[in-house]
Design an enzyme around this catalytic site. Structure first.
Site, PDB file in Angstrom:
ATOM      1  N   ARG A 155      -5.006   6.864   0.195  1.00 45.01           N
ATOM      2  CA  ARG A 155      -4.244   5.828   0.220  1.00 45.01           C
ATOM      3  C   ARG A 155      -4.666   4.876  -1.057  1.00 45.01           C
ATOM      4  O   ARG A 155      -5.694   4.778  -1.453  1.00 45.01           O
ATOM      5  CB  ARG A 155      -4.214   4.971   1.610  1.00 45.01           C
ATOM      6  CG  ARG A 155      -5.727   4.319   1.843  1.00 45.01           C
ATOM      7  CD  ARG A 155      -6.124   3.125   1.317  1.00 45.01           C
ATOM      8  NE  ARG A 155      -5.181   2.009   1.636  1.00 45.01           N
ATOM      9  CZ  ARG A 155      -5.058   1.470   2.678  1.00 45.01           C
ATOM     10  NH1 ARG A 155      -5.881   1.739   3.698  1.00 45.01           N
ATOM     11  NH2 ARG A 155      -4.070   0.479   3.087  1.00 45.01           N
TER      12      ARG A 155
ATOM     13  N   ASN B 155       0.125  -2.371   5.084  1.00 43.01           N
ATOM     14  CA  ASN B 155       0.906  -3.459   5.436  1.00 43.01           C
ATOM     15  C   ASN B 155       2.531  -3.387   5.891  1.00 43.01           C
ATOM     16  O   ASN B 155       3.170  -2.642   5.504  1.00 43.01           O
ATOM     17  CB  ASN B 155       0.915  -4.504   4.162  1.00 43.01           C
ATOM     18  CG  ASN B 155       0.791  -5.934   4.647  1.00 43.01           C
ATOM     19  OD1 ASN B 155       0.474  -6.381   5.648  1.00 43.01           O
ATOM     20  ND2 ASN B 155       1.297  -6.875   3.808  1.00 43.01           N
TER      21      ASN B 155
ATOM     22  N   CYS C 287       0.945  -1.342   0.018  1.00 47.69           N
ATOM     23  CA  CYS C 287       0.060   0.067   0.069  1.00 47.69           C
ATOM     24  C   CYS C 287       0.959   1.201  -0.063  1.00 47.69           C
ATOM     25  O   CYS C 287       2.234   1.287   0.392  1.00 47.69           O
ATOM     26  CB  CYS C 287      -0.653   0.068   1.143  1.00 47.69           C
ATOM     27  SG  CYS C 287      -2.061  -1.460   1.642  1.00 47.69           S
TER      28      CYS C 287
END
Length: 324
Positions: free
Chosen positions: A18, A81, A2
């Site tokens: 995001r 993550n 991400c």
């Protein structure tokens, strides 16, 4: 994997967005939790939400497991993550505020108004690796939290909880945030200027066109590369007025860090892709998003939860720039 980014417009209003990159989705949808509705916690007493919260989440038995979200005070958070680095204790710590990893974005936005408030609370907070239910795992994440003034990065690691000021307002995945900031020093000669011709002996070397100053900025899908490129773009993007210019800024910036199916295989052979891109606009309480299969931008509003109790799943509307 991400990528996340935060910036403010010409009036100082915050936008936090995001990319969520993975091989598949989880049935996530944008949802709203109404202000005043009781929030259940694993280790804390249930408490009414001080703020209405909006973002992308999974509805787990009526509980919003937010990937990213913002509140009616203009505070927002996104979880990314962080495997191999995130380390959560498996049990709560006596005398501390114990928040589960899956609760963390919701806890932040339901209870606080500013980054300063969050940072003060984190001084006595432990993020616990307890799954939400039987058969569910623990997501090993770190988080960017932003308001109109600044952003921080929160990382629970083996040696404790780390809270970093984020001067570039960007987050990607592993390694740890302080490594990413050190790595930026590799690219200090990159710039967005149009270069002058160079003279090598008797040869005058003129640029082919714009972009020569950016040479060396990486463009691959690797986490350090996405951090560098997004930080460069965020630092150099001209400040914009209004919703249209800033939503365009967010989606173009994150589009430059997006993952295209087939470009990057995971260890199991599946290809990562940008499942969705989301953006919270603090001044309006709007949440904008698009998906890999549908690049059109859609939006929902904090106002969709007015008069409701608990979790609301509003019907998105297509974003129309001409109406702004």
């Amino acid at each position: 994997m991400c990528t996340a980014v935060r910036f403010t417009d010409a009036q100082g209003n915050m936008y936090l967005g995001r990319n969520l990159d993975w091989a598949f989705g989880y049935g996530e949808r944008p949802r709203v939790w109404s202000k005043g509705s009781s929030v259940p916690y694993m280790f804390l007493d249930d408490a009414p939400a001080d703020h209405a919260v909006i973002g992308m989440c999974i509805d787990y038995q009526g509980y919003p497991m937010f990937f990213d979200c913002g509140n009616d005070a203009g505070l927002a958070v996104a979880g990314l993550n962080f495997p191999g680095y995130a380390k959560f204790p498996s049990a709560p710590k006596n005398g501390a505020t114990n928040v589960c990893a899956y609760e963390f974005p919701f806890w932040v936005t339901a209870n606080f108004s500013t980054v300063d408030e969050v940072e003060a609370a984190l001084a006595n907070t432990v993020i616990v690796g307890k799954p939400a239910g039987e058969g569910l795992g623990v997501s090993y994440l770190h988080w960017i939290i932003g308001d109109a003034n600044r952003s921080i990065v929160v990382e629970q690691m083996a040696d404790g909880l780390h809270v970093h000021n984020d001067p570039v307002d960007v987050l990607a995945n592993q390694p740890a945030f302080d490594w990413h900031m050190e790595n930026l020093r590799t690219y200090i000669t990159a710039n967005n200027s149009f270069p002058q011709a160079a003279v090598w002996g008797k040869a005058e070397l003129k640029p082919f066109g714009a972009g020569a100053g950016m040479r060396g900025i990486p463009g691959d899908c690797y986490s350090p590369s996405r951090f560098v490129k997004t930080a460069f773009l965020n630092a150099n993007y001209p400040t914009k007025d209004g919703t249209v210019g800033n939503i365009a800024r967010m989606f173009h910036t994150l589009g430059n860090a997006s993952m295209v199916e087939g470009a990057a295989a995971m260890a199991d052979g599946q290809f990562e892709k940008t499942i969705y891109t989301g953006c919270f606009e603090a001044s309006t309480g709007m949440y904008y998003y698009n998906t890999y299969d549908d690049p059109a931008i859609y939006c929902v509003s904090l106002a969709d939860a007015d008069g409701a109790d608990g979790l609301v799943t509003p019907e998105p509307t297509r974003f129309d720039p001409s109406s702004c």
